[in-house]
Design a protein around this motif. Structure first.
Motif, PDB file in Angstrom:
ATOM      1  N   ILE A 112     -17.739 -21.158 -13.301  1.00 44.05           N
ATOM      2  CA  ILE A 112     -18.966 -21.495 -14.027  1.00 44.05           C
ATOM      3  C   ILE A 112     -19.019 -20.696 -15.324  1.00 44.05           C
ATOM      4  O   ILE A 112     -18.996 -19.462 -15.313  1.00 44.05           O
ATOM      5  CB  ILE A 112     -20.217 -21.207 -13.175  1.00 44.05           C
ATOM      6  N   GLU A 113     -19.115 -21.388 -16.435  1.00 41.16           N
ATOM      7  CA  GLU A 113     -19.257 -20.753 -17.749  1.00 41.16           C
ATOM      8  C   GLU A 113     -20.705 -20.887 -18.211  1.00 41.16           C
ATOM      9  O   GLU A 113     -21.221 -22.003 -18.353  1.00 41.16           O
ATOM     10  CB  GLU A 113     -18.333 -21.407 -18.771  1.00 41.16           C
ATOM     11  N   VAL A 114     -21.360 -19.766 -18.424  1.00 43.00           N
ATOM     12  CA  VAL A 114     -22.724 -19.778 -18.954  1.00 43.00           C
ATOM     13  C   VAL A 114     -22.606 -19.820 -20.478  1.00 43.00           C
ATOM     14  O   VAL A 114     -22.328 -18.810 -21.128  1.00 43.00           O
ATOM     15  CB  VAL A 114     -23.528 -18.561 -18.481  1.00 43.00           C
ATOM     16  N   VAL A 115     -22.811 -20.992 -21.034  1.00 44.22           N
ATOM     17  CA  VAL A 115     -22.619 -21.203 -22.462  1.00 44.22           C
ATOM     18  C   VAL A 115     -23.675 -20.469 -23.276  1.00 44.22           C
ATOM     19  O   VAL A 115     -23.386 -19.893 -24.325  1.00 44.22           O
ATOM     20  CB  VAL A 115     -22.657 -22.714 -22.777  1.00 44.22           C
ATOM     21  N   ARG A 116     -24.890 -20.469 -22.770  1.00 44.81           N
ATOM     22  CA  ARG A 116     -26.003 -19.868 -23.520  1.00 44.81           C
ATOM     23  C   ARG A 116     -27.113 -19.478 -22.558  1.00 44.81           C
ATOM     24  O   ARG A 116     -27.440 -20.229 -21.641  1.00 44.81           O
ATOM     25  CB  ARG A 116     -26.519 -20.895 -24.533  1.00 44.81           C
ATOM     26  N   GLU A 117     -27.664 -18.292 -22.755  1.00 46.04           N
ATOM     27  CA  GLU A 117     -28.855 -17.844 -22.026  1.00 46.04           C
ATOM     28  C   GLU A 117     -29.989 -17.743 -23.027  1.00 46.04           C
ATOM     29  O   GLU A 117     -29.926 -16.953 -23.968  1.00 46.04           O
ATOM     30  CB  GLU A 117     -28.614 -16.502 -21.343  1.00 46.04           C
ATOM     31  N   ILE A 118     -31.038 -18.524 -22.827  1.00 48.22           N
ATOM     32  CA  ILE A 118     -32.145 -18.611 -23.778  1.00 48.22           C
ATOM     33  C   ILE A 118     -33.385 -17.947 -23.186  1.00 48.22           C
ATOM     34  O   ILE A 118     -33.807 -18.277 -22.080  1.00 48.22           O
ATOM     35  CB  ILE A 118     -32.462 -20.082 -24.118  1.00 48.22           C
ATOM     36  N   GLU A 119     -33.965 -17.016 -23.917  1.00 39.46           N
ATOM     37  CA  GLU A 119     -35.253 -16.430 -23.563  1.00 39.46           C
ATOM     38  C   GLU A 119     -36.325 -17.247 -24.286  1.00 39.46           C
ATOM     39  O   GLU A 119     -36.468 -17.177 -25.519  1.00 39.46           O
ATOM     40  CB  GLU A 119     -35.329 -14.957 -23.973  1.00 39.46           C
ATOM     41  N   VAL A 120     -37.041 -18.063 -23.529  1.00 42.04           N
ATOM     42  CA  VAL A 120     -37.990 -19.008 -24.106  1.00 42.04           C
ATOM     43  C   VAL A 120     -39.210 -18.268 -24.649  1.00 42.04           C
ATOM     44  O   VAL A 120     -39.662 -17.267 -24.079  1.00 42.04           O
ATOM     45  CB  VAL A 120     -38.419 -20.033 -23.035  1.00 42.04           C
ATOM     46  N   LYS A 121     -39.757 -18.765 -25.742  1.00 41.61           N
ATOM     47  CA  LYS A 121     -40.969 -18.186 -26.311  1.00 41.61           C
ATOM     48  C   LYS A 121     -42.195 -18.673 -25.545  1.00 41.61           C
ATOM     49  O   LYS A 121     -42.349 -19.864 -25.308  1.00 41.61           O
ATOM     50  CB  LYS A 121     -41.099 -18.588 -27.782  1.00 41.61           C
ATOM     51  N   VAL A 122     -43.053 -17.729 -25.169  1.00 42.91           N
ATOM     52  CA  VAL A 122     -44.303 -18.043 -24.477  1.00 42.91           C
ATOM     53  C   VAL A 122     -45.428 -17.273 -25.165  1.00 42.91           C
ATOM     54  O   VAL A 122     -45.319 -16.059 -25.347  1.00 42.91           O
ATOM     55  CB  VAL A 122     -44.225 -17.645 -22.987  1.00 42.91           C
ATOM     56  N   PRO A 123     -46.503 -17.949 -25.573  1.00 38.13           N
ATOM     57  CA  PRO A 123     -46.785 -19.393 -25.467  1.00 38.13           C
ATOM     58  C   PRO A 123     -45.900 -20.217 -26.406  1.00 38.13           C
ATOM     59  O   PRO A 123     -45.176 -19.664 -27.228  1.00 38.13           O
ATOM     60  CB  PRO A 123     -48.258 -19.493 -25.847  1.00 38.13           C
ATOM     61  N   GLY A 124     -45.976 -21.521 -26.256  1.00 38.11           N
ATOM     62  CA  GLY A 124     -45.142 -22.419 -27.031  1.00 38.11           C
ATOM     63  C   GLY A 124     -43.857 -22.794 -26.333  1.00 38.11           C
ATOM     64  O   GLY A 124     -42.930 -23.315 -26.948  1.00 38.11           O
ATOM     65  N   GLN A 125     -43.830 -22.586 -24.995  1.00 36.81           N
ATOM     66  CA  GLN A 125     -42.595 -22.766 -24.235  1.00 36.81           C
ATOM     67  C   GLN A 125     -42.090 -24.207 -24.219  1.00 36.81           C
ATOM     68  O   GLN A 125     -40.876 -24.437 -24.216  1.00 36.81           O
ATOM     69  CB  GLN A 125     -42.779 -22.262 -22.799  1.00 36.81           C
ATOM     70  N   VAL A 126     -42.984 -25.169 -24.209  1.00 32.25           N
ATOM     71  CA  VAL A 126     -42.556 -26.569 -24.141  1.00 32.25           C
ATOM     72  C   VAL A 126     -41.825 -26.953 -25.424  1.00 32.25           C
ATOM     73  O   VAL A 126     -40.715 -27.518 -25.391  1.00 32.25           O
ATOM     74  CB  VAL A 126     -43.760 -27.494 -23.894  1.00 32.25           C
ATOM     75  N   GLU A 127     -42.413 -26.639 -26.548  1.00 31.14           N
ATOM     76  CA  GLU A 127     -41.803 -26.982 -27.827  1.00 31.14           C
ATOM     77  C   GLU A 127     -40.522 -26.188 -28.062  1.00 31.14           C
ATOM     78  O   GLU A 127     -39.509 -26.733 -28.518  1.00 31.14           O
ATOM     79  CB  GLU A 127     -42.786 -26.726 -28.971  1.00 31.14           C
ATOM     80  N   ASP A 128     -40.564 -24.898 -27.728  1.00 30.19           N
ATOM     81  CA  ASP A 128     -39.392 -24.051 -27.971  1.00 30.19           C
ATOM     82  C   ASP A 128     -38.204 -24.483 -27.122  1.00 30.19           C
ATOM     83  O   ASP A 128     -37.066 -24.543 -27.609  1.00 30.19           O
ATOM     84  CB  ASP A 128     -39.739 -22.586 -27.691  1.00 30.19           C
ATOM     85  N   SER A 129     -38.448 -24.786 -25.850  1.00 30.10           N
ATOM     86  CA  SER A 129     -37.340 -25.195 -24.979  1.00 30.10           C
ATOM     87  C   SER A 129     -36.745 -26.517 -25.456  1.00 30.10           C
ATOM     88  O   SER A 129     -35.519 -26.697 -25.439  1.00 30.10           O
ATOM     89  CB  SER A 129     -37.810 -25.302 -23.527  1.00 30.10           C
TER      90      SER A 129
END
Length: 345
Positions: free
Chosen positions: A202-219
């Motif tokens: 398994i290669e983890v291409v990218r780990e994203i720390e989502v912005k909260v609030p605004g998680q829906v748009e940011d993701s």
């Protein structure tokens, strides 16, 4: 409830818990496991009436956190308790200040809904000094918490991440999105890393720390950027299912709905709609949020009523949601009898 009665009952419950609770690590009590119903294996307290509760939530904009609040308030008010709710709207300092204000006003119990307890230790000390129980739902156990109700998110994540790996036959490229502020999400992160660390394919291409609030748009924005430039993503791991609609939209717009699938956590109706409709969002462990508020009320009644908890950590049983197990629209799972492992399907 008169102050003297409450303090006496709480002191008795605390002394009993110190005698009867077996401790494991320095900062965590032993607990039986993800299906344990710990409060019921201790001793029940007497009936509790006229209780005042200060209820603080880190962010009621979250469907899961708001659902817990609704169920708690209903169960508490059914007993005649007075509940005052504070919504921190994502501001931990404001949440802590509200809890401190409740303590100074002399409420009978403080309930924390999903704020990281590690960031509320000052509040716990204030509550302890005032003889006020501090009960948490999804805050993560730390010293000073009188009871923590939730599910074992490390176990949940180990299961769902393993199933993701299994569906990839042990080899694939994965993107992970999470917000590692809440303890439950950190536990999920730890489970992900534990499983992936044992699967070199398994290669983890990218780990994203989502912005909260605004998680829906940011993701959505971040996944769109990745999937438009890299068409070789096999799976997307989501720290919670509020991100699922964004993931499905980004996958579909990239034309990858027949290649890329997503998994997540929590158990919200909009996520079940996606699973039911055969979208790229295929699976999640659904937590019994409709039951957690009631369990917290039962736990408070045990503590304040002079009973004993078998453990300060109370794990509840989740249900595995797939296209084969998702309930019909508008219905709830059979929380008591639903499957958790894929082999139970």
């Amino acid at each position: 409830m008169k102050r003297t009665i409450r303090l006496t009952a709480f002191a008795l419950a605390t002394s009993l818990a110190l005698v009867g609770c077996s401790m494991g690590d320095d900062d965590k009590p032993d607990s039986s496991g993800p299906n344990d119903n710990s409060a019921e294996s201790g001793s029940a307290g007497g009936p509790v009436e006229d209780l005042s509760v200060g209820f603080v939530a880190v962010n009621l904009n979250s469907p899961s956190i708001n659902g817990i609040k609704d169920q708690f308030v209903k169960a508490a008010e059914d007993k005649g308790w007075d509940v005052e709710v504070f919504d921190g709207q994502g501001d931990q300092a404001a949440t802590n200040n509200a809890a401190s204000d409740f303590i100074s006003r002399g409420v009978d119990v403080i309930v924390n809904n999903s704020s990281p307890n590690a960031q509320m230790t000052g509040v716990m000390k204030e509550a302890d000094a005032a003889g006020i129980p501090f009960v948490s739902i999804y805050g993560g156990f730390v010293e000073g918490v009188d009871a923590e109700i939730g599910t074992n998110e490390f176990a949940n994540s180990s299961l769902i991440t393993s199933e993701m790996v299994n569906r990839l036959d042990g080899s694939g490229r994965v993107v992970k999105l999470n917000w590692t502020v809440l303890q439950a999400l950190r536990d999920r992160d730890a489970g992900f890393k534990a499983v992936v660390g044992e699967n070199p394919g398994i290669e983890v291409v990218r780990e994203i720390e989502v912005k909260v609030p605004g998680q829906v748009e940011d993701s959505y924005d971040q996944l769109t950027n990745i999937l438009q430039s890299d068409k070789d993503i096999d799976a997307i791991w989501l720290g919670w299912d509020e991100l699922a609609p964004s993931a499905v939209r980004a996958i579909t717009e990239a034309g990858l709905e027949d290649k890329t699938f997503a998994v997540g956590f929590d158990g919200n109706a909009f996520a079940w709609d996606l699973i039911r409709d055969g979208s790229p969002y295929v699976m999640e462990p659904a937590n019994p949020f409709p039951l957690m508020g009631g369990k917290a009320v039962e736990t408070i009644e045990t503590i304040v009523g002079g009973g004993e908890l078998a453990s300060k950590v109370i794990y509840m049983k989740p249900c595995l949601m797939t296209v084969d197990t998702v309930p019909a629209e508008g219905e709830e799972p059979d929380w008591e009898n639903c499957p958790f492992f894929p082999g139970d399907l």
